[in-house]
Design a protein around this motif. Structure first.
Motif, PDB file in Angstrom:
ATOM      1  N   ARG A 181       0.668  -1.259   0.054  1.00 40.26           N
ATOM      2  CA  ARG A 181       0.071  -0.045  -0.026  1.00 40.26           C
ATOM      3  C   ARG A 181       0.759   1.160  -0.107  1.00 40.26           C
ATOM      4  O   ARG A 181       1.908   1.307   0.722  1.00 40.26           O
ATOM      5  N   ASP A 182       0.623   2.184  -0.714  1.00 40.90           N
ATOM      6  CA  ASP A 182       1.211   3.437  -0.831  1.00 40.90           C
ATOM      7  C   ASP A 182       0.455   4.524  -0.192  1.00 40.90           C
ATOM      8  O   ASP A 182      -0.168   5.375  -0.673  1.00 40.90           O
ATOM      9  N   TRP A 183       0.628   4.667   1.114  1.00 39.80           N
ATOM     10  CA  TRP A 183      -0.292   5.176   2.204  1.00 39.80           C
ATOM     11  C   TRP A 183      -0.103   6.783   2.037  1.00 39.80           C
ATOM     12  O   TRP A 183      -1.190   7.436   2.136  1.00 39.80           O
ATOM     13  N   LYS A 184       1.095   7.212   1.361  1.00 42.12           N
ATOM     14  CA  LYS A 184       1.125   8.694   1.117  1.00 42.12           C
ATOM     15  C   LYS A 184       0.161   8.726   0.159  1.00 42.12           C
ATOM     16  O   LYS A 184      -0.488  10.210   0.201  1.00 42.12           O
ATOM     17  N   LYS A 185       0.176   8.172  -0.983  1.00 35.94           N
ATOM     18  CA  LYS A 185      -0.719   8.346  -2.005  1.00 35.94           C
ATOM     19  C   LYS A 185      -2.104   8.230  -1.607  1.00 35.94           C
ATOM     20  O   LYS A 185      -3.388   8.978  -2.032  1.00 35.94           O
ATOM     21  N   GLU A 186      -2.530   7.208  -1.250  1.00 35.99           N
ATOM     22  CA  GLU A 186      -3.592   6.714  -0.604  1.00 35.99           C
ATOM     23  C   GLU A 186      -4.567   7.670   0.122  1.00 35.99           C
ATOM     24  O   GLU A 186      -5.763   7.682  -0.042  1.00 35.99           O
ATOM     25  N   TYR A 187      -3.902   8.016   1.079  1.00 38.27           N
ATOM     26  CA  TYR A 187      -4.458   9.161   2.005  1.00 38.27           C
ATOM     27  C   TYR A 187      -4.170  10.534   1.879  1.00 38.27           C
ATOM     28  O   TYR A 187      -4.308  11.373   2.820  1.00 38.27           O
ATOM     29  N   SER A 188      -3.592  10.685   0.595  1.00 42.99           N
ATOM     30  CA  SER A 188      -3.072  12.189   0.515  1.00 42.99           C
ATOM     31  C   SER A 188      -4.204  13.206   0.695  1.00 42.99           C
ATOM     32  O   SER A 188      -4.016  14.566   0.960  1.00 42.99           O
ATOM     33  N   LYS A 189      -5.470  12.807   0.411  1.00 45.85           N
ATOM     34  CA  LYS A 189      -6.506  13.864   0.579  1.00 45.85           C
ATOM     35  C   LYS A 189      -7.406  13.517   1.927  1.00 45.85           C
ATOM     36  O   LYS A 189      -8.450  14.008   2.126  1.00 45.85           O
ATOM     37  N   TRP A 190      -6.726  12.894   2.838  1.00 40.67           N
ATOM     38  CA  TRP A 190      -7.238  12.448   4.236  1.00 40.67           C
ATOM     39  C   TRP A 190      -6.525  12.990   5.060  1.00 40.67           C
ATOM     40  O   TRP A 190      -5.648  12.281   5.591  1.00 40.67           O
ATOM     41  N   VAL A 192      -6.322  14.189   8.200  1.00 42.59           N
ATOM     42  CA  VAL A 192      -6.243  13.769   9.581  1.00 42.59           C
ATOM     43  C   VAL A 192      -5.341  12.290   9.606  1.00 42.59           C
ATOM     44  O   VAL A 192      -4.597  11.919  10.350  1.00 42.59           O
ATOM     45  N   ALA A 193      -6.128  11.394   8.773  1.00 42.15           N
ATOM     46  CA  ALA A 193      -5.509   9.876   8.530  1.00 42.15           C
ATOM     47  C   ALA A 193      -3.953   9.875   8.164  1.00 42.15           C
ATOM     48  O   ALA A 193      -3.146   9.312   8.600  1.00 42.15           O
ATOM     49  N   LEU A 194      -3.946  10.836   7.239  1.00 40.44           N
ATOM     50  CA  LEU A 194      -2.323  11.096   6.800  1.00 40.44           C
ATOM     51  C   LEU A 194      -1.393  11.259   7.936  1.00 40.44           C
ATOM     52  O   LEU A 194      -0.289  11.035   8.071  1.00 40.44           O
ATOM     53  N   SER A 195      -2.026  12.279   8.715  1.00 40.81           N
ATOM     54  CA  SER A 195      -1.027  12.615  10.162  1.00 40.81           C
ATOM     55  C   SER A 195      -0.658  11.575  10.968  1.00 40.81           C
ATOM     56  O   SER A 195       0.221  11.718  11.497  1.00 40.81           O
ATOM     57  N   LYS A 196      -1.893  10.694  10.930  1.00 37.87           N
ATOM     58  CA  LYS A 196      -1.482   9.688  11.936  1.00 37.87           C
ATOM     59  C   LYS A 196      -0.323   8.669  11.282  1.00 37.87           C
ATOM     60  O   LYS A 196       0.504   8.181  12.236  1.00 37.87           O
ATOM     61  N   LEU A 197      -0.460   8.519  10.018  1.00 37.23           N
ATOM     62  CA  LEU A 197       0.336   7.685   9.397  1.00 37.23           C
ATOM     63  C   LEU A 197       1.826   8.288   9.483  1.00 37.23           C
ATOM     64  O   LEU A 197       3.009   7.642   9.518  1.00 37.23           O
ATOM     65  N   GLU A 198       1.866   9.534   9.372  1.00 35.95           N
ATOM     66  CA  GLU A 198       3.396  10.241   9.310  1.00 35.95           C
ATOM     67  C   GLU A 198       3.849  10.193  10.891  1.00 35.95           C
ATOM     68  O   GLU A 198       4.815  10.101  10.925  1.00 35.95           O
ATOM     69  N   TYR A 199       2.746  10.332  11.675  1.00 39.56           N
ATOM     70  CA  TYR A 199       3.282  10.090  13.192  1.00 39.56           C
ATOM     71  C   TYR A 199       4.005   8.817  13.329  1.00 39.56           C
ATOM     72  O   TYR A 199       4.894   8.459  14.237  1.00 39.56           O
ATOM     73  N   MET A 200       3.069   7.612  12.736  1.00 35.70           N
ATOM     74  CA  MET A 200       3.684   6.495  12.894  1.00 35.70           C
ATOM     75  C   MET A 200       5.084   6.307  12.284  1.00 35.70           C
ATOM     76  O   MET A 200       5.994   5.618  12.848  1.00 35.70           O
TER      77      MET A 200
END
Length: 346
Positions: A181-190, A192-200
């Motif tokens: 999964r390319d989470w940066k692309k998948e959640y690029s327009k989300w 709040v969710a993206l900030s959680k992934l970046e925190y991870m």
């Protein structure tokens, strides 16, 4: 007389009734030498690829879970043997984690819990700000998800990240860990969710400098130690997943099955119709709601019994009635997902 341990290969020669009489500790199950071993190694490879130094201990338990505070993951015992998987399918209609993709999704999720158990990240103020308080009441069976929220990742069915801050963390970790999964692309327009992934991502870097502080000790519900029989285990699970329903469904059932009560029971019985199409209805509702088939099937059975008691008859075409029944059940199950109870819309 105490049963003797049964080598795995002998289970295939036993009937369901004979297997149910066995105690867990008499099953002689092991992850080694099964396809599960390959999946465990895959998890370890994924952790290493992300630069993580913790390796959860994987053991066979009575369900999927990570023991509180421990760097360990329990995998349901039935996944270690095809005969037991068939028994699980027969009794519960689903085999949770029964295919490779589903298994790995669950394994990554539980590894997320282990990640926190090892480094106690949930004690940090920043963690609380991002995911919420881990002391929030935990009610995974009755949480009310917001299906269209973009504040949570999507990983397990049922919008499980919304169940509790701890589950939000584990789900975020699972998405971040999955190399497919390319989470940066998948959640690029989300955002709040993206900030959680970046925190991870930041926590992963932090963990390289930290010592593992997970608890040690005896693994809970390890099947090699359980003395209960499979029969008692399944009786308990079936009781837990079977919900009662109130009589106020009667008006809905009468609208769906509005045939003249004088019609032939053999050809027009509503209960016979429900039983005849039960498998198709259950599959349709399960697909629409992501709820367990056993829960839906139990509801269909009880509604069928109610139809029989009311002596309801089929008054429309079978296709039309099937659609109406499936739609009605879908609404009931969605209410169940949001409230924990099967309720009519009023």
């Amino acid at each position: 007389m105490i049963p003797k341990p049964h080598p795995v290969q002998e289970l295939s020669n036993l009937t369901d009734a004979e297997i149910l009489k066995l105690r867990f500790k008499d099953l002689s199950l092991s992850i080694a030498g099964t396809e599960l071993d390959k999946f465990v190694k895959q998890l370890y490879a994924e952790l290493a690829a992300k630069g993580l130094n913790f390796h959860p201990q994987i053991f066979l338990g009575d369900e999927w879970f990570s023991p509180e505070g421990m760097n360990a993951i329990a995998v349901p015992f039935y996944l270690a043997n095809s005969r037991l998987k068939n028994l699980e399918k027969s009794l519960m209609l689903d085999v949770e984690g029964g295919d490779p993709e589903w298994f790995m999704r669950l394994l990554r999720h539980e590894a997320g819990h282990c990640f926190d158990h090892c480094y106690k990240f949930s004690k940090r103020k920043k963690w609380h700000q991002i995911f919420g308080s881990p002391n929030k009441e935990y009610a995974p069976e009755t949480y009310r998800p917001q299906p269209y929220s973009k504040s949570f990742v999507k990983h397990l069915d049922g919008w499980y990240a919304q169940a509790h801050p701890d589950e939000d963390f584990a789900e975020t970790f699972a998405v971040w860990l999955d190399a497919s999964r390319d989470w940066k692309k998948e959640y690029s327009k989300w955002p709040v969710a993206l900030s959680k992934l970046e925190y991870m991502q930041g926590l992963a870097r932090d963990s390289a400098q930290l010592n593992i502080t997970a608890e040690q000790g005896r693994l809970p519900s390890e099947v090699s130690r359980l003395t209960t029989t499979l029969e008692k285990y399944y009786q308990k699970r079936r009781r837990e997943q079977a919900d009662e329903y109130p009589d106020f469904y009667d008006s809905d059932l009468k609208n769906i099955f509005n045939g003249d009560p004088t019609l032939s029971k053999r050809e027009h019985s509503a209960s016979r119709f429900m039983n005849r199409h039960r498998k198709a209805i259950v599959s349709t509702v399960a697909w629409a709601t992501s709820e367990r088939k056993f829960t839906i099937d139990s509801l269909v059975k009880r509604l069928s019994e109610r139809c029989d008691k009311l002596e309801l008859r089929l008054g429309k075409t079978e296709n039309q009635t099937t659609m109406e029944a499936a739609s009605f059940l879908t609404s009931l199950v969605k209410n169940y997902l949001f409230t924990g109870k099967f309720k009519r819309k009023v």
